[in-house]
Design a protein around this motif. Structure first.
Motif, PDB file in Angstrom:
ATOM      1  N   ALA A 154      28.324  44.216  27.271  1.00 26.21           N
ATOM      2  CA  ALA A 154      28.614  44.611  28.652  1.00 26.21           C
ATOM      3  C   ALA A 154      29.516  45.832  28.605  1.00 26.21           C
ATOM      4  O   ALA A 154      30.290  46.007  27.659  1.00 26.21           O
ATOM      5  N   ALA A 155      29.407  46.674  29.627  1.00 27.89           N
ATOM      6  CA  ALA A 155      30.180  47.914  29.645  1.00 27.89           C
ATOM      7  C   ALA A 155      31.570  47.725  30.227  1.00 27.89           C
ATOM      8  O   ALA A 155      32.531  48.359  29.766  1.00 27.89           O
ATOM      9  N   LEU A 165      22.155  43.283  28.112  1.00 25.38           N
ATOM     10  CA  LEU A 165      23.163  44.280  28.463  1.00 25.38           C
ATOM     11  C   LEU A 165      23.477  44.179  29.942  1.00 25.38           C
ATOM     12  O   LEU A 165      22.569  44.234  30.777  1.00 25.38           O
ATOM     13  N   ALA A 166      24.755  44.023  30.266  1.00 25.96           N
ATOM     14  CA  ALA A 166      25.197  43.981  31.667  1.00 25.96           C
ATOM     15  C   ALA A 166      26.146  45.142  31.933  1.00 25.96           C
ATOM     16  O   ALA A 166      26.897  45.559  31.048  1.00 25.96           O
ATOM     17  N   LEU A 167      26.092  45.655  33.147  1.00 28.30           N
ATOM     18  CA  LEU A 167      27.071  46.662  33.515  1.00 28.30           C
ATOM     19  C   LEU A 167      28.462  46.045  33.492  1.00 28.30           C
ATOM     20  O   LEU A 167      29.406  46.653  32.982  1.00 28.30           O
ATOM     21  N   ALA A 168      28.601  44.827  34.013  1.00 25.44           N
ATOM     22  CA  ALA A 168      29.906  44.177  34.058  1.00 25.44           C
ATOM     23  C   ALA A 168      29.811  42.736  33.588  1.00 25.44           C
ATOM     24  O   ALA A 168      28.800  42.083  33.794  1.00 25.44           O
ATOM     25  N   LEU A 181      26.754  52.390  29.852  1.00 23.61           N
ATOM     26  CA  LEU A 181      25.796  51.415  29.344  1.00 23.61           C
ATOM     27  C   LEU A 181      25.314  51.791  27.941  1.00 23.61           C
ATOM     28  O   LEU A 181      25.191  50.934  27.061  1.00 23.61           O
ATOM     29  N   ALA A 182      25.026  53.072  27.745  1.00 23.59           N
ATOM     30  CA  ALA A 182      24.533  53.520  26.446  1.00 23.59           C
ATOM     31  C   ALA A 182      25.573  53.291  25.355  1.00 23.59           C
ATOM     32  O   ALA A 182      25.228  52.887  24.230  1.00 23.59           O
ATOM     33  N   ARG A 183      26.827  53.526  25.675  1.00 23.49           N
ATOM     34  CA  ARG A 183      27.895  53.306  24.702  1.00 23.49           C
ATOM     35  C   ARG A 183      28.007  51.819  24.351  1.00 23.49           C
ATOM     36  O   ARG A 183      28.139  51.453  23.176  1.00 23.49           O
ATOM     37  N   SER A 235      36.181  43.194  37.282  1.00 20.74           N
ATOM     38  CA  SER A 235      37.486  43.067  37.928  1.00 20.74           C
ATOM     39  C   SER A 235      37.937  44.452  38.362  1.00 20.74           C
ATOM     40  O   SER A 235      37.406  45.465  37.896  1.00 20.74           O
ATOM     41  N   GLY A 236      38.928  44.516  39.261  1.00 18.04           N
ATOM     42  CA  GLY A 236      39.478  45.790  39.693  1.00 18.04           C
ATOM     43  C   GLY A 236      38.420  46.726  40.240  1.00 18.04           C
ATOM     44  O   GLY A 236      37.508  46.336  40.982  1.00 18.04           O
ATOM     45  N   ALA A 237      38.520  47.995  39.837  1.00 26.46           N
ATOM     46  CA  ALA A 237      37.569  48.995  40.319  1.00 26.46           C
ATOM     47  C   ALA A 237      36.165  48.732  39.785  1.00 26.46           C
ATOM     48  O   ALA A 237      35.177  49.081  40.435  1.00 26.46           O
ATOM     49  N   GLY A 238      36.059  48.102  38.613  1.00 25.31           N
ATOM     50  CA  GLY A 238      34.745  47.766  38.077  1.00 25.31           C
ATOM     51  C   GLY A 238      33.991  46.834  39.003  1.00 25.31           C
ATOM     52  O   GLY A 238      32.782  46.988  39.216  1.00 25.31           O
ATOM     53  N   ARG A 239      34.696  45.862  39.563  1.00 23.95           N
ATOM     54  CA  ARG A 239      34.061  44.939  40.504  1.00 23.95           C
ATOM     55  C   ARG A 239      33.626  45.679  41.765  1.00 23.95           C
ATOM     56  O   ARG A 239      32.531  45.445  42.291  1.00 23.95           O
ATOM     57  N   ARG A 240      34.466  46.592  42.249  1.00 19.79           N
ATOM     58  CA  ARG A 240      34.102  47.352  43.449  1.00 19.79           C
ATOM     59  C   ARG A 240      32.864  48.218  43.203  1.00 19.79           C
ATOM     60  O   ARG A 240      32.003  48.362  44.080  1.00 19.79           O
TER      61      ARG A 240
END
Length: 243
Positions: A80-81, A234-237, A111-113, A85-90
Motif C-alpha cells: 500500500a502507498a 496494491l492499495a492506495l491506502a 503507487l508505482a513506488r 489517516s490524516g490527509a491520506g484519508r481525505r
C-alpha cells in the motif's frame, strides 16, 4: 506539448492547488506543507502480505505481521502507498466520492513506488470492480482510475474489465473482519470473455483502500480459479492494523 510561455500563462490564471486542502502550491498535483506532513507514506519495513508498516529498517524480506501469520492471505504479496489517516484519508474519500479524478493521476508515482518490489516483467494490472448499480450511480470506478494511472506510469498491461461483481453487496463499514469476509465470499468473478487473458499471468490487483482484505481475497480467489499464475495486491491506502 505546450510552450513554456503558455504554461506560465495558464498557471497565472489557474494556479495549482493542494490536492488535499485546495491551498495554492508551487507544482501541479502536489500537496502543501501541512497536508504533506499529514500524509503518511508507507516506507521501510512492511508486512510482505498486507503492506502494513512494521518496526525495523526495511532490510528484511518476506516478513509477515501477526495478523497475516495467524490468517494467511490467498494472494502472494501485498503493498500500500499510504496509511488511511490524516490527509491520506481525505484524498481517498475525495477520489472515491468527490469526482476528484486528478488524485488518481497524482497517485501514480506513489503507487508505482509501493508496487516496485512486487511488480513482474509480465504483470497484468487489474482493478477491483464495482457492482453495475454502484458504478451507474457513481459514474466511475475509482480503483480503475488508479489502475489506469499506474499502468501509464509503469507501462504494464492492464485489463480494466477482467472482474465483475456477481451480486450487490452492502456497505462493509462498521462490520467485523469475519463479517466482511462472509459478505464478499463469492461476490467477485472473472468475466468469461476475459478468462483466457488471465490464465498464466501474474496479476496485480488494485484497489483504493484495504481494511480487512476481504475484497482482495474474493478477487484473488476468482483470479486463481481462472488460472492466474500469481496474484499480488496494491492499495492506495491501508487502514491501520488495529482498525
Amino acid at each position: 506539448m505546450l510552450s513554456a510561455r503558455v504554461q506560465t500563462a495558464i498557471r497565472l490564471v489557474y494556479p495549482p492547488h493542494c490536492l488535499a486542502c485546495g491551498e495554492h502550491v508551487s507544482t501541479e498535483f502536489g500537496l502543501c506543507g501541512a497536508c504533506f506532513s499529514e500524509t503518511h507514506f508507507i516506507t521501510g519495513l512492511v508486512c510482505d502480505a498486507c503492506g502494513t508498516p512494521l518496526p525495523g529498517d526495511g532490510a528484511e524480506d518476506g516478513i509477515l505481521c501477526d495478523g497475516c501469520l495467524a490468517a494467511r492471505r490467498p494472494w502472494s504479496q501485498g503493498r500500500a502507498a499510504l496509511l488511511y489517516s490524516g490527509a491520506g484519508r481525505r484524498l481517498v474519500l475525495a477520489l472515491k466520492h468527490g469526482d476528484r479524478h486528478d488524485i488518481a493521476r497524482a497517485a501514480a508515482p506513489w503507487l508505482a513506488r509501493a508496487a516496485a518490489p512486487i511488480l513482474r516483467d509480465d504483470s497484468l494490472i487489474v482493478p477491483v470492480p464495482l457492482h453495475l448499480l454502484r458504478l451507474l450511480k457513481r459514474r466511475y470506478n475509482q480503483s480503475a482510475l488508479l489502475a489506469q494511472s499506474l499502468a501509464r506510469e509503469t507501462r504494464c498491461d492492464i485489463l480494466c474489465d477482467a472482474l465483475v461483481r456477481t451480486r450487490r453487496t452492502p456497505s462493509l463499514d462498521g462490520r467485523t473482519r469475519e463479517a466482511r469476509f462472509e459478505v464478499l465470499h463469492g461476490a467477485i468473478a472473472v468475466r468469461r470473455s476475459r478468462a483466457a487473458q488471465i490464465a498464466g499471468r501474474h496479476v496485480l490487483l488494485v484497489d483504493d483502500v484495504m481494511t480487512s482484505g476481504a475484497t482482495f481475497g474474493a478477487a484473488t480467489d476468482a483470479l486463481y480459479a481462472s488460472g492466474a499464475r500469481e496474484v499480488c495486491t496494491l492499495a492506495l491506502a491501508r487502514v491501520g492494523r488495529d482498525a
